[in-house]
Design a protein around this motif. Structure first.
Motif, PDB file in Angstrom:
ATOM      1  N   ARG A  71      -7.762  -5.430  -4.243  1.00 13.24           N
ATOM      2  CA  ARG A  71      -7.612  -5.805  -2.830  1.00 13.24           C
ATOM      3  C   ARG A  71      -6.183  -6.257  -2.566  1.00 13.24           C
ATOM      4  NH1 ARG A  71     -13.175  -6.979  -1.864  1.00 13.24           N
ATOM      5  NH2 ARG A  71     -14.175  -5.544  -3.309  1.00 13.24           N
ATOM      6  N   SER A 188      -6.965   0.122   2.903  1.00  9.93           N
ATOM      7  CA  SER A 188      -7.652   0.798   1.789  1.00  9.93           C
ATOM      8  C   SER A 188      -7.169   2.222   1.619  1.00  9.93           C
ATOM      9  CB  SER A 188      -9.163   0.783   2.032  1.00  9.93           C
ATOM     10  OG  SER A 188      -9.457   1.509   3.211  1.00  9.93           O
ATOM     11  N   GLU A 191      -6.377   4.851  -3.276  1.00 12.07           N
ATOM     12  CA  GLU A 191      -7.490   4.697  -4.229  1.00 12.07           C
ATOM     13  C   GLU A 191      -7.038   3.829  -5.402  1.00 12.07           C
ATOM     14  OE1 GLU A 191     -10.736   6.221  -4.328  1.00 12.07           O
ATOM     15  OE2 GLU A 191     -10.328   6.504  -2.191  1.00 12.07           O
TER      16      GLU A 191
END
Lengths: 353, 179, 248
Positions: A71, A188, A191
């Motif tokens: 994150r 996000s 990946e």
């Protein structure tokens, strides 16, 4: 989107949230505390984490934990606090973890002062912690850039799996300017199959680690990392050129020093002196090629810094000792005046470096 | 093309930073280029505070105002420190309740406003800063009176919106002060 | 043929590097058994320390993070805050947890951070070759206390369970040992309990495991286990120091 008036520190915080950062860890220190205050107010309302850590050391290691989970995470501090974070920054680099560290610099060394400074240039661009590594170092010169480069710093960190640093100073942190805030993203985009999110019994375990006791393996790790750094150097250099096309004297300055230098360059031009500015926006990677190119036509360079001559080394390396480089600086929380920079330009015009 | 540099200086607690913010917000509404830079740190707690504001038609360079076009001096130490810095042909606005001496400079226009006393008389004792701001608007036109209410509403924090009217009254009083 | 004994799934096949007679192996196994028994392997993330257990990341088959010396509770805090539905544990030695990482330990505890801390106390720095630890006993001879730990100049050992149980926040604190079959059985229960507490969202659980270091104590494994009983446990009494489930 309409522009809003915001402090530089607040712009960093809001931009980080808009970049999808939901985890902030910090420890109070002037002149960046507005970032923590802003996060303390906003994070609970958007399901994020604001945690005032027990120390700078803990804060950076909490960032390490969130980054391990894949994150976006950040911490912010000012010079003395950033020194404390160096251990964690080295571990982030050694474990190939993306994260954002903000340094709103103040005068040093030691406890120093609380007024603006750029004297953590070496620490930010040459390592800071132990071991061979680099940070992507971005140097905002306006409140708009505080916001834009915060987003950029997260994006680059994710893209290259390395920590990035926003190297600001007390002036840009404390000042208000109109700012157009960036679009919201959830952060996000990249990946992260390496993240330790639990195996779900479906894959081999992931390990976030910087320990390699076999020297051959550690060497390979370092070489791989430097291959990645090479790509960063090729693709991610950012700088602004201001009145350089016909410049005889090239000022090199970043952050608040560049703002002051622009005033001086305007004044020099009014006096008929052809001065220009190269403003590095990335301090690492440094705009080496732009400086080298300028070296072919200018009489010389002036490094304007809020430090005792740190960036000047990179300028000299970039221009390959072809042209003289003067230093124009104030330190300890003092800021050079446009008149001081103008005087340095006039001196350089006379061939005195 | 106007490039106006304003320096506001006084004791901490006199609303020096706030006055600067009002001008900055109003300038932004007028689509000007803006910078607002406070002095920061412990000196803000009762010591001297100052605030650099630049309102311009062209991009702002250095946000640090060392030679103001407009000086607003809210106490004697600030006037002593910055009177000589004002650009020739510039303005100095002096709170004459707290600053008893007259200006030495003759190449600037100086306005004496008993702002602290006026604020007390108006029963808004903390708003001498807004009285000074009103006078600055009148004499320099650096920002316009029209639309000031909107800019002020953005500057005043949510929990102090009840003070909006008082602030407007103080600005009006300064704007209409003849002296 | 019926399988009567097998390696826990939560352990990898990597051979442990620990010295003969070291009890880290037992403690690793107890942690792994708890993870297996509770069915949480796929959603557990462990944090390894700096010290003898530094390579624990190779031994546990769950996702693992290697932390800087003493920082495991801060790293675990970050992991847990980012992934509240994951089970996060740290595995730390005495130097890591009670010396360089004391601030991280105390503050994770006082936040009642919902993590599980396995604290292995063998009263010595093992990895670096046997220096005095914050938990070395008074008079204990080590490489850096060659004349025995002199409490007048270097102070007394830190009793972590006692210290942390002075805080209001932490949910569960227990000291166990692994020097006998009976103690191992108790330790197994305690470690399982510490994971259960986290699964139920109760907060900070710390299990101190009084352990041995035959190599650096200069004893045979058997003698070291005896010394745990005769010298360590009297100084570090076993028992539950905090159990908030028992409080109203």
């Amino acid at each position: 989107m309409a522009k809003v008036l915001m402090k530089g520190n607040e712009a960093i915080a809001e931009a980080a949230i808009r970049a999808g950062c939901r985890h902030y860890f910090g420890y109070p220190i002037t002149p960046q505390t507005e970032i923590a205050a802003y996060m303390a107010k906003r994070m609970p309302k958007i399901g994020g984490t604001f945690l005032q850590a027990e120390s700078e050391i803990s804060a950076i290691n909490m960032v390490y934990g969130v980054a391990s989970a894949g994150r976006r995470a950040m911490t912010s501090s000012s010079s003395p606090g950033v020194s404390l974070k160096q251990e964690g920054i080295s571990y982030l680099a050694g474990s190939d973890l993306p994260a954002l560290i903000v340094n709103v610099q103040r005068g040093g060394p030691g406890l120093g002062g609380i007024q603006p400074s750029q004297s953590d240039y070496f620490q930010a661009t040459k390592g800071g912690g132990h071991g061979d590594y680099h940070l992507i170092v971005l140097a905002p010169a306006s409140v708009q850039e505080m916001a834009d480069l915060t987003v950029k710093a997260f994006d680059l960190a994710d893209k290259y799996r390395m920590p990035s640093m926003l190297l600001a100073d007390g002036t840009i942190g404390q000042m208000m300017e109109p700012v157009e805030l960036p679009e919201e993203t959830d952060g996000s985009g990249v990946e992260k199959p390496w993240a330790v999110t639990g195996t779900e019994n479906k894959r081999e375990h992931n390990i976030i680690n910087s320990l390699y006791l076999v020297p051959e393996q550690l060497e390979v790790k370092n070489l791989e990392r430097y291959e990645r750094y090479k790509i960063v150097e090729q693709n991610e250099v950012m700088y602004e050129e201001y009145m350089t096309e016909d410049a005889d004297i090239c000022v090199v300055a970043f952050g608040i020093a560049a703002r002051v230098s622009k005033n001086a360059i305007t004044a020099a031009r009014e006096k008929g002196i052809k001065a220009g500015l190269i403003r590095p926006i990335t301090l690492w990677p440094f705009p080496t090629e732009a400086i080298a190119k300028a070296a072919e036509k200018v009489k010389g360079f002036i490094s304007v810094e809020l430090s005792m001559g740190q960036m000047i080394d990179d300028i000299k390396l970039a221009e390959g000792c072809k042209k003289p480089v003067a230093l124009c600086s104030r330190v300890g929380g003092m800021i050079p005046s446009p008149e001081q920079v103008l005087a340095a330009i006039e001196k350089a015009e006379r061939g005195e470096f | 093309m106007a490039y106006t540099q304003i320096l506001i200086a006084g004791f901490g607690g006199q609303g020096v930073l706030f006055a600067g913010k009002v001008m900055a917000y109003k300038g932004l509404e007028e689509l000007k280029q803006i910078s607002w830079l406070p002095s920061y740190g412990p000196e803000m707690r009762g010591g001297t505070a100052n605030c650099s504001v630049i309102i311009s038609d062209t991009p702002v360079g250095s946000p640090i105002v060392s030679e103001p076009d407009i000086l607003i001096a809210m106490n004697l130490p600030s006037f002593d420190k910055y009177e000589n810095a004002v650009k020739a042909g510039g303005y100095a606005f002096v709170d004459s309740t707290l600053i008893e001496r007259k200006a030495v400079r003759t190449d600037i226009s100086v306005h004496y406003i008993p702002a602290t006393k006026m604020a007390r008389d108006l029963e808004v004792p903390t708003l001498a800063n807004m009285i000074m701001t009103g006078k600055v608007i009148r004499e320099t036109g650096v920002i316009k009176m029209e639309g000031l209410r909107d800019a002020l509403a953005k500057t005043v924090s949510a929990k102090h919106q009840d003070l909006l009217e008082a602030n407007l009254r103080a600005i009006d009083a300064g704007y209409n002060y003849k002296g | 043929m019926a399988v009567v004994f097998s390696k826990p799934k939560a352990l990898t096949d990597a051979p442990l590097h620990y010295c003969p007679g070291c009890t880290h192996g037992i403690i690793h196994r107890l942690v792994a058994e708890a993870i297996d028994d509770l069915g949480i392997l796929g959603r557990t993330v462990g944090v390894a320390p700096v010290g003898c257990a530094v390579m624990a990341y190779d031994y546990f088959s769950c996702d693992m993070v290697e932390a800087a010396h003493g920082r495991a509770p801060a790293v675990a805090t970050g992991l847990k805050r980012a992934m509240p539905d994951r089970i996060i544990f740290t595995y730390q030695g005495d130097g890591d947890l009670a010396s360089i990482g004391m601030a991280e330990t105390v503050h994770a505890a006082t936040r009642n951070e919902n993590i599980t801390v396995i604290f292995v106390n063998n009263a010595i720095y093992g990895m670096t070759g046997g220096q005095m630890a914050p938990t070395s006993l008074p008079g204990q001879v080590t490489q850096t206390s060659p004349y025995g730990r002199d409490v007048k100049t270097v102070g007394y050992p830190i009793k972590v369970c006692e210290l942390l149980s002075a805080l209001d926040a932490p949910y569960y604190i227990q000291r166990v040992a692994v020097n006998s079959v009976k103690h191992v059985a108790e330790a197994k229960k305690a470690i399982r309990r510490a994971f259960e507490n986290q699964i139920e969202g109760r907060g900070f659980s710390l299990i101190e495991v009084v352990s041995s270091c035959p190599t650096n104590w200069g004893m045979t494994p058997q003698k070291a286990l005896d010394w745990v009983e005769s010298d360590m446990i009297p100084y570090y009494p076993l028992g539950v120091y905090r159990d908030k489930s028992k409080e109203a």
